[in-house]
Write a protein that holds these residues in place. Structure first.
Motif, PDB file in Angstrom:
ATOM      1  N   GLN A  23       0.802  -1.064   0.502  1.00 21.10           N
ATOM      2  CA  GLN A  23      -0.185  -0.234   0.289  1.00 21.10           C
ATOM      3  C   GLN A  23       0.876   0.817   0.357  1.00 21.10           C
ATOM      4  O   GLN A  23       0.735   2.490   0.399  1.00 21.10           O
ATOM      5  CB  GLN A  23      -1.000  -0.248   1.643  1.00 21.10           C
ATOM      6  CG  GLN A  23      -1.484  -1.113   1.191  1.00 21.10           C
ATOM      7  CD  GLN A  23      -2.818  -1.104   2.525  1.00 21.10           C
ATOM      8  OE1 GLN A  23      -3.357  -0.015   2.528  1.00 21.10           O
ATOM      9  NE2 GLN A  23      -3.627  -2.230   3.007  1.00 21.10           N
ATOM     10  N   LEU A  24       1.975   1.321  -0.698  1.00 18.99           N
ATOM     11  CA  LEU A  24       2.976   2.581  -1.015  1.00 18.99           C
ATOM     12  C   LEU A  24       3.294   2.758  -2.103  1.00 18.99           C
ATOM     13  O   LEU A  24       3.084   2.035  -3.297  1.00 18.99           O
ATOM     14  CB  LEU A  24       3.810   1.215  -0.309  1.00 18.99           C
ATOM     15  CG  LEU A  24       5.303   2.737  -0.103  1.00 18.99           C
ATOM     16  CD1 LEU A  24       4.838   3.466   1.232  1.00 18.99           C
ATOM     17  CD2 LEU A  24       6.754   2.004  -0.012  1.00 18.99           C
ATOM     18  N   PHE A  25       3.276   3.654  -2.155  1.00 21.62           N
ATOM     19  CA  PHE A  25       3.208   4.895  -3.596  1.00 21.62           C
ATOM     20  C   PHE A  25       4.828   5.691  -4.049  1.00 21.62           C
ATOM     21  O   PHE A  25       5.397   6.415  -2.477  1.00 21.62           O
ATOM     22  CB  PHE A  25       2.382   5.869  -4.049  1.00 21.62           C
ATOM     23  CG  PHE A  25       1.298   5.645  -4.087  1.00 21.62           C
ATOM     24  CD1 PHE A  25       0.665   5.981  -5.204  1.00 21.62           C
ATOM     25  CD2 PHE A  25      -0.150   6.040  -2.701  1.00 21.62           C
ATOM     26  CE1 PHE A  25      -0.641   6.106  -5.257  1.00 21.62           C
ATOM     27  CE2 PHE A  25      -1.233   5.687  -2.885  1.00 21.62           C
ATOM     28  CZ  PHE A  25      -1.461   5.391  -4.171  1.00 21.62           C
ATOM     29  N   THR A  26       5.114   5.718  -4.753  1.00 24.01           N
ATOM     30  CA  THR A  26       6.682   5.233  -5.230  1.00 24.01           C
ATOM     31  C   THR A  26       6.720   6.553  -6.426  1.00 24.01           C
ATOM     32  O   THR A  26       6.354   5.523  -7.738  1.00 24.01           O
ATOM     33  CB  THR A  26       8.357   4.700  -4.862  1.00 24.01           C
ATOM     34  OG1 THR A  26       7.481   3.323  -5.730  1.00 24.01           O
ATOM     35  CG2 THR A  26       7.568   3.706  -3.488  1.00 24.01           C
ATOM     36  N   TYR A  27       8.111   6.800  -5.606  1.00 25.38           N
ATOM     37  CA  TYR A  27       8.316   7.507  -7.589  1.00 25.38           C
ATOM     38  C   TYR A  27      10.244   7.780  -7.657  1.00 25.38           C
ATOM     39  O   TYR A  27      10.578   8.119  -6.693  1.00 25.38           O
ATOM     40  CB  TYR A  27       7.863   8.752  -7.499  1.00 25.38           C
ATOM     41  CG  TYR A  27       8.080   9.822  -9.083  1.00 25.38           C
ATOM     42  CD1 TYR A  27       7.129   9.514 -10.227  1.00 25.38           C
ATOM     43  CD2 TYR A  27       8.899  11.117  -9.203  1.00 25.38           C
ATOM     44  CE1 TYR A  27       7.057  10.373 -11.082  1.00 25.38           C
ATOM     45  CE2 TYR A  27       9.273  11.575  -9.914  1.00 25.38           C
ATOM     46  CZ  TYR A  27       8.681  11.241 -11.284  1.00 25.38           C
ATOM     47  OH  TYR A  27       8.846  11.926 -12.430  1.00 25.38           O
ATOM     48  N   PRO A  28      10.887   7.595  -8.384  1.00 21.15           N
ATOM     49  CA  PRO A  28      12.674   7.796  -8.585  1.00 21.15           C
ATOM     50  C   PRO A  28      12.157   9.434  -7.631  1.00 21.15           C
ATOM     51  O   PRO A  28      12.248   9.960  -8.557  1.00 21.15           O
ATOM     52  CB  PRO A  28      12.178   7.483 -10.111  1.00 21.15           C
ATOM     53  CG  PRO A  28      10.971   6.969 -10.824  1.00 21.15           C
ATOM     54  CD  PRO A  28      10.384   7.245  -9.991  1.00 21.15           C
ATOM     55  N   CYS A  38       2.534   6.652   1.731  1.00 19.99           N
ATOM     56  CA  CYS A  38       1.360   5.094   2.274  1.00 19.99           C
ATOM     57  C   CYS A  38      -0.115   5.289   1.982  1.00 19.99           C
ATOM     58  O   CYS A  38      -0.127   6.892   1.875  1.00 19.99           O
ATOM     59  CB  CYS A  38       1.616   4.011   3.676  1.00 19.99           C
ATOM     60  SG  CYS A  38       1.505   5.013   5.118  1.00 19.99           S
ATOM     61  N   LEU A  39      -0.800   4.634   1.170  1.00 20.90           N
ATOM     62  CA  LEU A  39      -2.053   5.018   0.676  1.00 20.90           C
ATOM     63  C   LEU A  39      -3.003   5.745   2.164  1.00 20.90           C
ATOM     64  O   LEU A  39      -3.585   6.631   1.744  1.00 20.90           O
ATOM     65  CB  LEU A  39      -2.749   3.621   0.057  1.00 20.90           C
ATOM     66  CG  LEU A  39      -4.163   3.785   0.078  1.00 20.90           C
ATOM     67  CD1 LEU A  39      -4.343   5.339  -0.785  1.00 20.90           C
ATOM     68  CD2 LEU A  39      -5.015   2.537  -0.021  1.00 20.90           C
ATOM     69  N   GLU A  40      -2.424   4.997   3.638  1.00 18.73           N
ATOM     70  CA  GLU A  40      -2.762   5.552   4.812  1.00 18.73           C
ATOM     71  C   GLU A  40      -2.805   7.162   4.900  1.00 18.73           C
ATOM     72  O   GLU A  40      -3.777   7.612   5.556  1.00 18.73           O
ATOM     73  CB  GLU A  40      -3.067   4.345   5.859  1.00 18.73           C
ATOM     74  CG  GLU A  40      -3.752   4.022   6.789  1.00 18.73           C
ATOM     75  CD  GLU A  40      -4.939   4.168   6.589  1.00 18.73           C
ATOM     76  OE1 GLU A  40      -5.922   4.593   6.861  1.00 18.73           O
ATOM     77  OE2 GLU A  40      -5.301   2.793   5.333  1.00 18.73           O
ATOM     78  N   GLU A  69      -9.324   3.958  -6.392  1.00 17.35           N
ATOM     79  CA  GLU A  69      -8.959   3.778  -7.802  1.00 17.35           C
ATOM     80  C   GLU A  69      -7.670   2.219  -7.342  1.00 17.35           C
ATOM     81  O   GLU A  69      -7.404   1.180  -7.430  1.00 17.35           O
ATOM     82  CB  GLU A  69      -8.475   3.622  -8.950  1.00 17.35           C
ATOM     83  CG  GLU A  69      -7.533   4.187  -8.822  1.00 17.35           C
ATOM     84  CD  GLU A  69      -6.686   5.001 -10.815  1.00 17.35           C
ATOM     85  OE1 GLU A  69      -6.146   4.189 -10.989  1.00 17.35           O
ATOM     86  OE2 GLU A  69      -7.493   5.793 -10.760  1.00 17.35           O
ATOM     87  N   TYR A  70      -6.874   2.906  -6.205  1.00 20.28           N
ATOM     88  CA  TYR A  70      -5.614   1.982  -5.297  1.00 20.28           C
ATOM     89  C   TYR A  70      -6.571   1.941  -4.833  1.00 20.28           C
ATOM     90  O   TYR A  70      -6.467   0.574  -4.056  1.00 20.28           O
ATOM     91  CB  TYR A  70      -4.735   3.333  -4.810  1.00 20.28           C
ATOM     92  CG  TYR A  70      -4.147   4.303  -6.978  1.00 20.28           C
ATOM     93  CD1 TYR A  70      -3.054   3.398  -6.845  1.00 20.28           C
ATOM     94  CD2 TYR A  70      -4.574   5.462  -6.574  1.00 20.28           C
ATOM     95  CE1 TYR A  70      -3.094   4.111  -8.091  1.00 20.28           C
ATOM     96  CE2 TYR A  70      -4.014   6.225  -7.541  1.00 20.28           C
ATOM     97  CZ  TYR A  70      -3.045   5.312  -8.211  1.00 20.28           C
ATOM     98  OH  TYR A  70      -2.708   5.839  -9.605  1.00 20.28           O
ATOM     99  N   ILE A  71      -7.473   2.436  -3.173  1.00 22.22           N
ATOM    100  CA  ILE A  71      -8.730   1.428  -1.984  1.00 22.22           C
ATOM    101  C   ILE A  71      -8.601  -0.313  -2.697  1.00 22.22           C
ATOM    102  O   ILE A  71      -9.084  -1.202  -2.181  1.00 22.22           O
ATOM    103  CB  ILE A  71      -8.851   1.928  -2.126  1.00 22.22           C
ATOM    104  CG1 ILE A  71      -8.309   3.295  -1.011  1.00 22.22           C
ATOM    105  CG2 ILE A  71      -9.965   2.113  -1.082  1.00 22.22           C
ATOM    106  CD1 ILE A  71      -9.409   4.535  -0.819  1.00 22.22           C
ATOM    107  N   ASP A  72      -9.425  -0.170  -4.050  1.00 19.04           N
ATOM    108  CA  ASP A  72     -10.292  -1.337  -5.246  1.00 19.04           C
ATOM    109  C   ASP A  72      -8.613  -1.881  -4.980  1.00 19.04           C
ATOM    110  O   ASP A  72      -9.169  -3.038  -5.275  1.00 19.04           O
ATOM    111  CB  ASP A  72     -10.924  -0.655  -5.983  1.00 19.04           C
ATOM    112  CG  ASP A  72     -12.223   0.056  -6.113  1.00 19.04           C
ATOM    113  OD1 ASP A  72     -12.359   0.556  -4.809  1.00 19.04           O
ATOM    114  OD2 ASP A  72     -12.261   1.225  -7.134  1.00 19.04           O
ATOM    115  N   GLN A  73      -8.001  -1.689  -5.832  1.00 15.48           N
ATOM    116  CA  GLN A  73      -6.236  -2.819  -6.130  1.00 15.48           C
ATOM    117  C   GLN A  73      -6.313  -3.782  -4.558  1.00 15.48           C
ATOM    118  O   GLN A  73      -5.851  -5.248  -4.921  1.00 15.48           O
ATOM    119  CB  GLN A  73      -5.747  -2.464  -6.336  1.00 15.48           C
ATOM    120  CG  GLN A  73      -5.245  -1.588  -7.687  1.00 15.48           C
ATOM    121  CD  GLN A  73      -4.520  -1.067  -8.031  1.00 15.48           C
ATOM    122  OE1 GLN A  73      -3.360  -1.209  -7.520  1.00 15.48           O
ATOM    123  NE2 GLN A  73      -4.600   0.613  -8.855  1.00 15.48           N
TER     124      GLN A  73
END
Length: 76
Positions: A23-28, A38-40, A69-73
């Protein structure tokens, strides 16, 4: 007393990579590591991703409804 954040860049949420397991978003990050949030935290209104290796931070451009849409995943 408000803390002054040093924002490196503003990045759209769709440019981030989302890991539904962590549940983590990352970007270079320019340093070679990755900005993380994190999504939370984002559901709580946080919009700043931090690189764990350097002091850079980036602001994520998103609307609260974009998170669904990310919660649905995760739920599947």
């Amino acid at each position: 007393m408000s803390e002054q954040l040093s924002i490196y860049d503003q990045i759209e949420i769709e440019d981030f990579t989302f890991d539904p397991v962590q549940q983590l978003f990352t970007y270079p990050c320019p340093c070679g590591d990755r900005f993380q949030i994190c999504l939370e935290d984002m559901k709580d209104g946080e919009d700043v991703a931090v690189c764990p290796s350097c002091s850079l931070m980036c602001q994520i451009i998103f609307e609260e409804e974009d998170l669904q849409e990310y919660i649905d995943q995760i739920d599947h």
